[in-house]
Structures are given as structure tokens and as C-alpha cells.
Design a protein around this motif. Structure first.
Motif, PDB file in Angstrom:
ATOM      1  N   PRO A  82       7.109   0.489  -1.465  1.00  0.00           N
ATOM      2  CA  PRO A  82       5.498   0.588  -1.738  1.00  0.00           C
ATOM      3  C   PRO A  82       4.731  -0.710  -1.604  1.00  0.00           C
ATOM      4  O   PRO A  82       3.573  -0.803  -0.852  1.00  0.00           O
ATOM      5  N   LYS A  83       5.111  -1.834  -2.215  1.00  0.00           N
ATOM      6  CA  LYS A  83       4.732  -2.928  -2.174  1.00  0.00           C
ATOM      7  C   LYS A  83       4.130  -3.504  -0.712  1.00  0.00           C
ATOM      8  O   LYS A  83       3.178  -4.033  -0.304  1.00  0.00           O
ATOM      9  N   ALA A  84       5.210  -3.325   0.063  1.00  0.00           N
ATOM     10  CA  ALA A  84       5.118  -3.840   1.474  1.00  0.00           C
ATOM     11  C   ALA A  84       4.286  -2.954   2.442  1.00  0.00           C
ATOM     12  O   ALA A  84       3.535  -3.608   3.069  1.00  0.00           O
ATOM     13  N   ARG A  85       4.228  -1.728   2.150  1.00  0.00           N
ATOM     14  CA  ARG A  85       3.272  -0.772   2.668  1.00  0.00           C
ATOM     15  C   ARG A  85       1.640  -1.252   2.314  1.00  0.00           C
ATOM     16  O   ARG A  85       0.760  -1.248   3.131  1.00  0.00           O
ATOM     17  N   ILE A  86       1.528  -1.392   1.051  1.00  0.00           N
ATOM     18  CA  ILE A  86       0.021  -1.698   0.510  1.00  0.00           C
ATOM     19  C   ILE A  86      -0.245  -3.123   1.212  1.00  0.00           C
ATOM     20  O   ILE A  86      -1.122  -3.373   1.632  1.00  0.00           O
ATOM     21  N   GLU A  87       0.746  -4.235   1.184  1.00  0.00           N
ATOM     22  CA  GLU A  87       0.434  -5.414   2.064  1.00  0.00           C
ATOM     23  C   GLU A  87       0.048  -5.213   3.668  1.00  0.00           C
ATOM     24  O   GLU A  87      -0.954  -5.963   4.167  1.00  0.00           O
ATOM     25  N   LEU A  88       0.738  -4.324   4.063  1.00  0.00           N
ATOM     26  CA  LEU A  88       0.681  -3.915   5.713  1.00  0.00           C
ATOM     27  C   LEU A  88      -0.994  -3.237   5.696  1.00  0.00           C
ATOM     28  O   LEU A  88      -1.577  -3.644   6.680  1.00  0.00           O
ATOM     29  N   ALA A  89      -1.226  -2.629   4.879  1.00  0.00           N
ATOM     30  CA  ALA A  89      -2.586  -1.829   4.718  1.00  0.00           C
ATOM     31  C   ALA A  89      -3.592  -2.803   4.621  1.00  0.00           C
ATOM     32  O   ALA A  89      -4.573  -2.892   5.379  1.00  0.00           O
ATOM     33  N   LYS A  90      -3.568  -3.987   3.985  1.00  0.00           N
ATOM     34  CA  LYS A  90      -4.448  -5.056   3.598  1.00  0.00           C
ATOM     35  C   LYS A  90      -4.452  -5.894   4.991  1.00  0.00           C
ATOM     36  O   LYS A  90      -5.532  -6.269   5.375  1.00  0.00           O
ATOM     37  N   VAL A  91      -3.496  -5.956   5.694  1.00  0.00           N
ATOM     38  CA  VAL A  91      -3.455  -6.788   6.883  1.00  0.00           C
ATOM     39  C   VAL A  91      -4.371  -6.075   8.043  1.00  0.00           C
ATOM     40  O   VAL A  91      -5.096  -6.593   8.706  1.00  0.00           O
ATOM     41  N   LEU A  92      -4.162  -4.523   8.148  1.00  0.00           N
ATOM     42  CA  LEU A  92      -4.772  -3.850   9.049  1.00  0.00           C
ATOM     43  C   LEU A  92      -6.234  -3.897   8.683  1.00  0.00           C
ATOM     44  O   LEU A  92      -7.214  -3.862   9.689  1.00  0.00           O
ATOM     45  N   VAL A 104      -1.735   4.345   6.107  1.00  0.00           N
ATOM     46  CA  VAL A 104      -0.584   3.468   5.196  1.00  0.00           C
ATOM     47  C   VAL A 104      -0.558   3.690   3.847  1.00  0.00           C
ATOM     48  O   VAL A 104       0.425   4.022   3.207  1.00  0.00           O
ATOM     49  N   LEU A 105      -2.005   3.389   3.243  1.00  0.00           N
ATOM     50  CA  LEU A 105      -1.752   3.689   1.902  1.00  0.00           C
ATOM     51  C   LEU A 105      -1.570   5.187   1.374  1.00  0.00           C
ATOM     52  O   LEU A 105      -1.153   5.412   0.463  1.00  0.00           O
ATOM     53  N   GLU A 106      -2.003   6.104   2.234  1.00  0.00           N
ATOM     54  CA  GLU A 106      -1.985   7.576   1.836  1.00  0.00           C
ATOM     55  C   GLU A 106      -0.392   8.046   1.624  1.00  0.00           C
ATOM     56  O   GLU A 106      -0.062   8.854   0.949  1.00  0.00           O
ATOM     57  N   VAL A 107       0.416   7.080   2.117  1.00  0.00           N
ATOM     58  CA  VAL A 107       1.885   7.317   2.146  1.00  0.00           C
ATOM     59  C   VAL A 107       2.408   7.069   0.471  1.00  0.00           C
ATOM     60  O   VAL A 107       3.496   7.604   0.145  1.00  0.00           O
ATOM     61  N   VAL A 108       1.732   5.851   0.095  1.00  0.00           N
ATOM     62  CA  VAL A 108       2.031   5.420  -1.167  1.00  0.00           C
ATOM     63  C   VAL A 108       1.656   6.316  -2.484  1.00  0.00           C
ATOM     64  O   VAL A 108       0.522   6.648  -2.350  1.00  0.00           O
ATOM     65  N   ASP A 109       2.568   6.470  -3.518  1.00  0.00           N
ATOM     66  CA  ASP A 109       2.145   7.227  -4.595  1.00  0.00           C
ATOM     67  C   ASP A 109       0.829   6.414  -5.133  1.00  0.00           C
ATOM     68  O   ASP A 109       1.178   5.220  -5.535  1.00  0.00           O
ATOM     69  N   VAL A 110      -0.220   6.992  -5.675  1.00  0.00           N
ATOM     70  CA  VAL A 110      -1.392   6.324  -6.036  1.00  0.00           C
ATOM     71  C   VAL A 110      -0.950   5.650  -7.414  1.00  0.00           C
ATOM     72  O   VAL A 110      -1.459   4.652  -7.766  1.00  0.00           O
ATOM     73  N   ARG A 111      -0.040   6.197  -8.142  1.00  0.00           N
ATOM     74  CA  ARG A 111       0.288   5.371  -9.178  1.00  0.00           C
ATOM     75  C   ARG A 111       1.086   4.058  -9.183  1.00  0.00           C
ATOM     76  O   ARG A 111       1.137   3.264 -10.247  1.00  0.00           O
ATOM     77  N   GLN A 112       1.489   3.621  -7.708  1.00  0.00           N
ATOM     78  CA  GLN A 112       2.095   2.530  -7.618  1.00  0.00           C
ATOM     79  C   GLN A 112       1.095   1.490  -6.858  1.00  0.00           C
ATOM     80  O   GLN A 112       1.645   0.407  -6.622  1.00  0.00           O
ATOM     81  N   LEU A 113       0.009   1.832  -6.882  1.00  0.00           N
ATOM     82  CA  LEU A 113      -1.378   1.294  -6.149  1.00  0.00           C
ATOM     83  C   LEU A 113      -1.913   0.040  -7.268  1.00  0.00           C
ATOM     84  O   LEU A 113      -2.027   0.598  -8.563  1.00  0.00           O
ATOM     85  N   ASP A 114      -1.785  -1.089  -6.869  1.00  0.00           N
ATOM     86  CA  ASP A 114      -2.628  -2.238  -7.842  1.00  0.00           C
ATOM     87  C   ASP A 114      -3.996  -1.987  -7.748  1.00  0.00           C
ATOM     88  O   ASP A 114      -4.704  -1.100  -6.930  1.00  0.00           O
ATOM     89  N   ALA A 115      -4.926  -2.560  -8.676  1.00  0.00           N
ATOM     90  CA  ALA A 115      -6.210  -2.362  -8.763  1.00  0.00           C
ATOM     91  C   ALA A 115      -6.944  -2.585  -7.528  1.00  0.00           C
ATOM     92  O   ALA A 115      -7.774  -1.728  -6.876  1.00  0.00           O
ATOM     93  N   ASP A 116      -6.498  -3.606  -6.761  1.00  0.00           N
ATOM     94  CA  ASP A 116      -7.446  -4.022  -5.401  1.00  0.00           C
ATOM     95  C   ASP A 116      -7.068  -2.985  -4.542  1.00  0.00           C
ATOM     96  O   ASP A 116      -7.944  -2.789  -3.640  1.00  0.00           O
ATOM     97  N   TYR A 141     -10.723   2.786 -10.704  1.00  0.00           N
ATOM     98  CA  TYR A 141     -10.837   1.318 -10.614  1.00  0.00           C
ATOM     99  C   TYR A 141     -11.710   0.756 -11.601  1.00  0.00           C
ATOM    100  O   TYR A 141     -11.482  -0.295 -12.267  1.00  0.00           O
ATOM    101  N   LEU A 142     -12.985   1.227 -11.679  1.00  0.00           N
ATOM    102  CA  LEU A 142     -13.739   0.841 -12.583  1.00  0.00           C
ATOM    103  C   LEU A 142     -13.875   1.003 -13.948  1.00  0.00           C
ATOM    104  O   LEU A 142     -14.142   0.128 -14.803  1.00  0.00           O
ATOM    105  N   ASN A 149     -19.191  -5.376 -10.513  1.00  0.00           N
ATOM    106  CA  ASN A 149     -20.647  -4.834 -10.184  1.00  0.00           C
ATOM    107  C   ASN A 149     -20.770  -4.604  -8.436  1.00  0.00           C
ATOM    108  O   ASN A 149     -21.403  -3.604  -8.398  1.00  0.00           O
ATOM    109  N   PRO A 150     -20.011  -5.354  -7.615  1.00  0.00           N
ATOM    110  CA  PRO A 150     -20.445  -5.080  -6.143  1.00  0.00           C
ATOM    111  C   PRO A 150     -19.646  -3.599  -5.951  1.00  0.00           C
ATOM    112  O   PRO A 150     -20.070  -2.864  -5.135  1.00  0.00           O
ATOM    113  N   ALA A 151     -18.695  -3.316  -6.432  1.00  0.00           N
ATOM    114  CA  ALA A 151     -17.655  -2.124  -6.597  1.00  0.00           C
ATOM    115  C   ALA A 151     -18.673  -1.093  -6.953  1.00  0.00           C
ATOM    116  O   ALA A 151     -18.637   0.010  -6.440  1.00  0.00           O
ATOM    117  N   ARG A 152     -19.136  -1.138  -8.293  1.00  0.00           N
ATOM    118  CA  ARG A 152     -19.857  -0.051  -9.035  1.00  0.00           C
ATOM    119  C   ARG A 152     -21.334   0.259  -8.056  1.00  0.00           C
ATOM    120  O   ARG A 152     -21.585   1.259  -7.708  1.00  0.00           O
TER     121      ARG A 152
END
Length: 211
Positions: A82-92, A104-116, A141-142, A149-152
Motif C-alpha cells: 500500500p505504501k508504494a501505491r500511495i507514493e505512485l498516486a502522489k507522483v501521478l 490508484v488510491l481507491e485500491v488502498v484500504d483507507v485505514r492504511q492512508l497517511d494524513a497527507d 483529515y481535519l 486552514n487551507p484544507a479547511r
């Protein structure tokens, strides 16, 4: 002496390989399947780990197409990373390929996602007008990073687009509590007040932004 990002990434890569090969490493004793391959500290670095580090180094150097190619090869061999998938999504995402990044992110269990990654996924859903899904992720996330604040602000804007004015105004108030002197945020807040037909309050807030 200044070093380029690519040079620093290469140094990090070599250091990481040395650490991974050391005693007690979870990769100690793993082989690439090629008898007689050169070893580091008496242990081989598996091919998949070397490819993962290559994908990272290429992304650090801004060589995104090559990085995506290596991540894709890695995930064909090791789909449960999952970490590699997350990194790939960020590159894309850096390539402005939002739809592919979201896929790519939708394949990953949301519980395995970091905050970013949760925030990235929320922003991608917002861009695709999947507002309900985005709202769930923004709130998650919030809850972890209430001071972003930018995300909010992006969340507050999205709620106003859906005419969920009370919820939007509540988010704007949280931003203004932290940034009372931000005239642009206050003007956006006033616009939502106006859309919700609270004209007197809107006028008051707009006056506060003018000299």
C-alpha cells in the motif's frame, strides 16, 4: 558544498540499501533469485526493494514518467504494497493526472492512508465533484490536523457549492478564529452569508474588510 536533489536522493538510496542489508533487517537473507549476485554486507538486496528505491529516486529527481514505470513494475510483482501505491498516486498527482492518481488510491484500504494521502484523496474527489466522499475524508483529515486552514477553506468552499450553508459557515468561522485579519477569507464568508440570505450579517462582514 551544495548538492542537487538527485545527488542527495542517490546518497539516501545507498544509505537505505546498506541499512536494509544489515543484521536484523527484515530483508536480511532475501535473495533476488540470481545465484552469485553481488552482496552488500554479506546479504543481497532483493530486486523488488531496489526497484522501489529506484522509483523513489526518479521521483525526487523530477523524472516522473520513469518513476511511474518503475512503480508499475514493482506493483505487478508486489501488489500488496500500500505504501508504494500511495507514493505512485502522489507522483501521478504531480503529473496532473488526477483521475489516475485517484484510481490508484481507491485500491488502498483507507485505514492504511497517511494524513497527507487522505487529504489528497479528498481534494481529488472534490475535483471530480464526488462531494459526499470528499466530505467524509476532509472531516477525517481535519480531525487529525485541525490547524490546516487551507484544507479547511477548500472544505468550506465545497460545502457552499452544495448549498450546505450552515456547515460551510461553521468551517469559515473556525478559519476566521485562527486568522481574523484575513480579508479574503472574510469576504468569502460574507458571500456564503449572502447566499443563505443573511444579508445584514454579510454587509457587516464585508465592511470589516474595507478601509
Amino acid at each position: 558544498m551544495n548538492r542537487s536533489p538527485a545527488c542527495l536522493a542517490a546518497v539516501c538510496f545507498i544509505t537505505a540499501l546498506a541499512l536494509l542489508a544489515g543484521p536484523g533487517s527484515p530483508f536480511a537473507g532475501q535473495t533476488s533469485g540470481r545465484p552469485g549476485a553481488p552482496t552488500v554486507a554479506g546479504q543481497e538486496i532483493p530486486d523488488w526493494m531496489a526497484r522501489w528505491e529506484l522509483a523513489r529516486v526518479l521521483s525526487y529527481a523530477g523524472r516522473y514518467e520513469e518513476s511511474v514505470t518503475e512503480y508499475s513494475k514493482l506493483l505487478r510483482e508486489k501488489p500488496d504494497l500500500p505504501k508504494a501505491r500511495i507514493e505512485l498516486a502522489k507522483v501521478l498527482f504531480r503529473q496532473k493526472k488526477g483521475a489516475e492518481a485517484l484510481g490508484v488510491l481507491e485500491v488502498v484500504d483507507v485505514r492504511q492512508l497517511d494524513a497527507d494521502s487522505v487529504l489528497l484523496m479528498a481534494d481529488l474527489y472534490r475535483d471530480r465533484r464526488s462531494y459526499e466522499r470528499a466530505a467524509v475524508l476532509y472531516r477525517e483529515y481535519l480531525a487529525k490536523r485541525p490547524g490546516d486552514n487551507p484544507a479547511r477553506l477548500r472544505f468550506a468552499e465545497m460545502l457552499s457549492w452544495e448549498k450546505r450553508y450552515d456547515e460551510s459557515l461553521a468551517e469559515y468561522r473556525k478559519i476566521l478564529a485562527a486568522l481574523p485579519g484575513d480579508a479574503q477569507v472574510r469576504r468569502k464568508y460574507a458571500m456564503v452569508l449572502m447566499w443563505s440570505k443573511r444579508y445584514g450579517e454579510a454587509a457587516t462582514e464585508l465592511r470589516r474588510t474595507l478601509k
